[in-house]
Scaffold this motif. Structure first.
Motif, mmCIF file in Angstrom:
data_model
loop_
_atom_site.group_PDB
_atom_site.id
_atom_site.type_symbol
_atom_site.label_atom_id
_atom_site.label_comp_id
_atom_site.label_asym_id
_atom_site.label_seq_id
_atom_site.Cartn_x
_atom_site.Cartn_y
_atom_site.Cartn_z
ATOM 1 N N ASN A 215 0.884 -1.157 0.013
ATOM 2 C CA ASN A 215 0.068 -0.014 0.088
ATOM 3 C C ASN A 215 0.752 1.299 0.162
ATOM 4 O OD1 ASN A 215 -2.145 -2.167 1.323
ATOM 5 N ND2 ASN A 215 -3.226 -0.313 0.175
ATOM 6 N N MET A 216 2.144 0.915 0.328
ATOM 7 C CA MET A 216 2.671 2.169 0.346
ATOM 8 C C MET A 216 3.332 2.676 -1.343
ATOM 9 S SD MET A 216 4.078 3.366 3.129
ATOM 10 C CE MET A 216 5.430 4.297 2.875
ATOM 11 N N VAL A 217 3.008 1.808 -2.192
ATOM 12 C CA VAL A 217 3.252 1.956 -3.409
ATOM 13 C C VAL A 217 2.203 2.903 -3.677
ATOM 14 C CG1 VAL A 217 3.483 1.127 -5.770
ATOM 15 C CG2 VAL A 217 4.529 -0.014 -3.857
ATOM 16 N N ASP A 218 0.970 2.482 -3.444
ATOM 17 C CA ASP A 218 -0.597 3.124 -3.762
ATOM 18 C C ASP A 218 -0.213 4.451 -3.251
ATOM 19 O OD1 ASP A 218 -1.286 0.864 -4.769
ATOM 20 O OD2 ASP A 218 -2.412 0.033 -3.052
ATOM 21 N N VAL A 219 0.313 4.501 -2.034
ATOM 22 C CA VAL A 219 0.361 6.180 -1.345
ATOM 23 C C VAL A 219 1.269 6.961 -2.552
ATOM 24 C CG1 VAL A 219 1.214 7.510 0.281
ATOM 25 C CG2 VAL A 219 -0.368 5.319 0.864
ATOM 26 N N ILE A 220 2.239 6.506 -2.819
ATOM 27 C CA ILE A 220 3.281 7.158 -3.675
ATOM 28 C C ILE A 220 2.548 7.604 -5.050
ATOM 29 C CG2 ILE A 220 5.359 7.292 -4.909
ATOM 30 C CD1 ILE A 220 6.406 5.543 -2.642
ATOM 31 N N GLY A 221 1.874 6.724 -5.547
ATOM 32 C CA GLY A 221 0.978 6.656 -6.691
ATOM 33 C C GLY A 221 -0.154 7.938 -6.414
ATOM 34 N N VAL A 222 -0.745 8.107 -5.637
ATOM 35 C CA VAL A 222 -1.832 8.639 -5.324
ATOM 36 C C VAL A 222 -1.207 10.376 -5.197
ATOM 37 C CG1 VAL A 222 -3.331 9.994 -3.557
ATOM 38 C CG2 VAL A 222 -3.353 7.626 -3.886
ATOM 39 N N LEU A 223 -0.074 10.478 -4.442
ATOM 40 C CA LEU A 223 0.737 11.669 -4.754
ATOM 41 C C LEU A 223 1.394 12.151 -5.848
ATOM 42 C CD1 LEU A 223 2.301 10.968 -0.930
ATOM 43 C CD2 LEU A 223 0.522 12.511 -1.564
ATOM 44 N N TYR A 224 1.676 11.114 -6.716
ATOM 45 C CA TYR A 224 2.243 11.439 -8.071
ATOM 46 C C TYR A 224 1.396 11.823 -8.699
ATOM 47 C CZ TYR A 224 4.530 10.636 -12.681
ATOM 48 O OH TYR A 224 5.141 10.647 -13.707
ATOM 49 N N SER A 225 -0.115 11.306 -8.725
ATOM 50 C CA SER A 225 -1.013 11.832 -9.294
ATOM 51 C C SER A 225 -1.476 13.246 -9.372
ATOM 52 C CB SER A 225 -2.355 10.880 -9.319
ATOM 53 O OG SER A 225 -2.116 9.606 -9.658
ATOM 54 N N GLN A 226 -1.243 13.591 -7.884
ATOM 55 C CA GLN A 226 -1.440 14.992 -7.537
ATOM 56 C C GLN A 226 -0.590 15.684 -8.137
ATOM 57 O OE1 GLN A 226 -3.303 16.581 -5.288
ATOM 58 N NE2 GLN A 226 -4.845 14.799 -4.563
ATOM 59 N N GLU A 227 0.549 15.484 -8.392
ATOM 60 C CA GLU A 227 1.589 16.418 -9.077
ATOM 61 C C GLU A 227 1.191 16.556 -10.445
ATOM 62 O OE1 GLU A 227 5.858 14.762 -9.338
ATOM 63 O OE2 GLU A 227 6.203 16.133 -7.613
ATOM 64 N N ARG A 228 0.635 15.355 -10.948
ATOM 65 C CA ARG A 228 0.640 15.287 -12.401
ATOM 66 C C ARG A 228 -0.818 16.227 -12.753
ATOM 67 N NH1 ARG A 228 1.081 10.618 -15.428
ATOM 68 N NH2 ARG A 228 -0.315 11.415 -17.018
ATOM 69 N N TYR A 229 -1.861 16.221 -11.756
ATOM 70 C CA TYR A 229 -2.979 17.090 -12.033
ATOM 71 C C TYR A 229 -2.631 18.515 -11.740
ATOM 72 C CZ TYR A 229 -7.410 18.883 -10.551
ATOM 73 O OH TYR A 229 -8.725 19.746 -10.523
ATOM 74 N N ALA A 230 -1.736 18.750 -10.846
ATOM 75 C CA ALA A 230 -1.318 20.368 -10.432
ATOM 76 C C ALA A 230 -0.518 20.761 -11.864
ATOM 77 C CB ALA A 230 -0.335 20.495 -9.340
ATOM 78 N N GLN A 471 -11.145 16.154 -11.604
ATOM 79 C CA GLN A 471 -10.895 15.724 -10.326
ATOM 80 C C GLN A 471 -11.377 14.655 -9.546
ATOM 81 O OE1 GLN A 471 -11.213 19.638 -8.227
ATOM 82 N NE2 GLN A 471 -9.990 18.708 -6.502
ATOM 83 N N LEU A 472 -12.490 14.313 -10.286
ATOM 84 C CA LEU A 472 -13.330 13.087 -9.778
ATOM 85 C C LEU A 472 -12.366 11.996 -9.982
ATOM 86 C CD1 LEU A 472 -16.723 13.538 -10.878
ATOM 87 C CD2 LEU A 472 -15.967 13.350 -8.550
ATOM 88 N N ARG A 473 -11.851 11.718 -11.286
ATOM 89 C CA ARG A 473 -10.866 10.775 -11.343
ATOM 90 C C ARG A 473 -9.632 10.596 -10.424
ATOM 91 N NH1 ARG A 473 -11.613 8.121 -16.310
ATOM 92 N NH2 ARG A 473 -9.360 7.378 -16.038
ATOM 93 N N LEU A 474 -9.268 12.021 -10.084
ATOM 94 C CA LEU A 474 -8.075 12.092 -9.163
ATOM 95 C C LEU A 474 -8.422 11.609 -7.812
ATOM 96 C CD1 LEU A 474 -5.034 13.293 -8.881
ATOM 97 C CD2 LEU A 474 -6.323 15.326 -7.960
ATOM 98 N N LEU A 475 -9.679 12.063 -7.342
ATOM 99 C CA LEU A 475 -10.202 11.489 -6.198
ATOM 100 C C LEU A 475 -10.137 10.093 -6.040
ATOM 101 C CD1 LEU A 475 -13.139 13.900 -5.166
ATOM 102 C CD2 LEU A 475 -11.319 13.545 -3.617
ATOM 103 N N ASN A 476 -10.377 9.349 -6.979
ATOM 104 C CA ASN A 476 -10.680 7.847 -6.913
ATOM 105 C C ASN A 476 -9.574 7.070 -7.484
ATOM 106 O OD1 ASN A 476 -13.711 7.465 -6.104
ATOM 107 N ND2 ASN A 476 -13.942 9.102 -7.564
ATOM 108 N N GLY A 482 -4.882 3.694 -14.943
ATOM 109 C CA GLY A 482 -5.682 2.533 -14.216
ATOM 110 C C GLY A 482 -6.925 2.368 -14.740
ATOM 111 N N ARG A 483 -7.523 1.581 -14.220
ATOM 112 C CA ARG A 483 -8.958 1.021 -15.011
ATOM 113 C C ARG A 483 -9.848 1.681 -14.161
ATOM 114 N NH1 ARG A 483 -12.158 -3.252 -13.362
ATOM 115 N NH2 ARG A 483 -13.438 -4.241 -14.830
#
Length: 497
Positions: A215-230, A471-476, A482-483
């Motif tokens: 799940n640490m990998v998932d956390v980094i993925g979430v934060l990386y997505s934040q970076e991409r979104y910004a 942003q909904l895609r980012l939230l989820n 990803g699928r």
């Protein structure tokens, strides 16, 4: 976060005499010199905790606070420093942020919780921050700072907040300026080795508590997505993407972190329990999303502050930056801006008194009038700049609801920029107003809702939401690939209360 200020005591220089003492690091087992032993860690952390709560405020949801504390305490009991008086707090902040202070004080914002997918993801963030405490990273940073003349409290508290803060623009502007002025940004980051060690410890603490360290990998993925979104949002505004802000920016590269975390997860291979997704989603159902009324609310080109009863509208294409002690309407080319600030009562009750207090010997033209029925005084004159040369100064004082005084300050990169944008600065100023009934309707706060994924996917989900499909895609968790979720299972959306 309009008018929120961090207590100045956070930046008070608290120098220690002597060369410190030696302690055994609980994680490595090695002896290290320190200016902060464990009793001092606890004492200084306790002092700073009060300041953090004063600045951010704890999120007013007892059930969510108890849930996060329960998960945090479970992780801490199985850490290298179970003896510390651990405290876990959800901060009432939209920042995507988490940080820790020496002595066992760990903070996670409601902003980052909204983007987590499960209890195990949340535990990964908390475990990482516990790792900073158990490995004594704050104390190590304070020791390094002693030679630079930075006090223990300034080095550890300012550094911890900046390590996870959301960049110069926005609510962390004050922190960024202080870091640059006091320590040239040095205290803003843990070292690369410390971050990787905290990642490894986070994975270890997950495994010890039957959470999959993957799940640490998932956390980094979430934060990386934040970076991409910004970055994508910046490009959409015609701006160059920044090199990063937020919890991830002060950490090593994504590629290295992902590679190392996968190795740590493989080292802890085994059978793990439920990731707690359903339980986590139940707990964040109804959680506030984005800015809160006490911080002011940005809605498109409008800024509303329900608690203060005022509103202002930025010109088309201008950007609204809601900061700790002000809100700024910034031109697309960043050449000029109009900054709205509250005037402390001690500066005076009348516009003339405030001008005298601000300028001492004011020299310029004063024009009196009204803005949307509110008494207003505009000052146009000159003051001595930092280089001693005369510099133009334009601002307007307005008396708002409940006789509160507000300052509208004209900012420009140079005289040419001020001339180019002057008409828009005046036009924006003229939108300052007491909240109308229509404004109050538009200023309803937003909250997270958990609903079944509709058959029409994100396009259908967005019809009832107040945020974009992106942003909904980012939230989820599917913004950067990803699928898409299948119809039926629970997903997150954002609606107005």
């Amino acid at each position: 976060m309009f008018f929120r200020q961090l207590g100045l005591s956070l930046f008070t220089v608290l120098m220690l005499a002597g060369c410190g003492t030696t302690v055994v690091n609980p994680v490595t087992g090695q002896t290290e010199r320190t200016v902060m032993d464990e009793p001092m860690e606890i004492a200084e952390g306790k002092k700073a905790h009060a300041e953090v709560l004063k600045s951010y405020g704890a999120y007013p949801d007892a059930k969510l606070q108890a849930y996060v504390n329960e998960v945090g305490q479970k992780l801490a009991r199985n850490s290298h420093r179970a003896n510390l008086p651990w405290t876990f707090t959800v901060l009432d902040s939209p920042e995507v942020n988490a940080f820790a202070l020496p002595g066992g004080y760990v903070y996670i914002t409601r902003g980052i919780l909204a983007y987590m997918e499960s209890e195990a993801d949340m535990a990964g963030v908390i475990g990482h921050e516990i790792g900073h405490v158990t490995a004594r990273h704050g104390a190590q940073r304070a020791t390094r700072q002693q030679a630079a003349g930075i006090g223990v409290l300034a080095a550890t508290v300012l550094g911890a907040i900046l390590e996870g803060a959301a960049g110069l623009e926005g609510s962390t502007e004050l922190f960024g300026q202080v870091a640059q002025g006091v320590a040239a940004g040095y205290v803003a980051r843990y070292s690369r080795e410390q971050e990787l060690q905290a990642d490894a410890l986070g994975a270890e603490y997950l495994a010890r508590n039957r959470y999959d360290p993957g799940n640490m990998v998932d956390v980094i993925g979430v934060l990386y997505s934040q970076e991409r979104y910004a970055a994508d949002q910046a490009r959409a505004r015609g701006e160059s993407p920044s090199e990063g802000g937020g919890w991830l920016s002060s950490h090593p590269s994504n590629e290295q972190r992902l590679r190392d975390i996968r190795q740590h997860a493989a080292a802890h291979a085994g059978q793990y329990g439920d990731d707690g997704r359903d339980r986590f989603l139940r707990m964040i159902e109804g959680m506030r999303f984005g800015e809160s009324p006490s911080q002011g609310l940005t809605r498109g080109q409008h800024f509303y502050h329900p608690d203060l009863g005022v509103a202002i509208t930025a010109s088309a294409g201008w950007r609204i930056v809601n900061a700790d002690d002000s809100v700024t309407m910034m031109a697309p080319d960043r050449g000029a801006a109009l900054r709205l600030m509250g005037v402390p009562p001690e500066l005076g009750r009348s516009h003339d008194e405030i001008i005298r207090q601000l300028l001492k010997t004011p020299q310029g033209r004063i024009t009196r009038g009204q803005i949307n029925g509110l008494p207003a005084t505009h000052f146009e004159g000159q003051v001595a700049g930092r280089d001693g040369r005369a510099q133009r100064l334009d601002f307007t004082l307005v008396t708002g609801p409940r006789q509160a005084q507000y300052l509208l300050l004209y900012l420009a990169a140079d005289a040419g920029a001020l001339q180019r944008h002057f008409a828009q600065l005046v036009a924006t100023e003229k939108t300052f107003r007491a909240l109308t009934d229509e404004d109050r309707q538009a200023a309803r706060p937003w909250m997270v809702r958990v609903v079944p994924m509709p058959r029409g996917g994100f396009a259908e989900l967005q019809r009832q939401a107040v945020v974009s499909q992106a942003q909904l895609r980012l939230l989820n968790g599917v913004y950067a690939g990803g699928r898409d979720p299948d119809p039926g299972p629970p997903v997150k959306t954002v609606v107005a209360r």
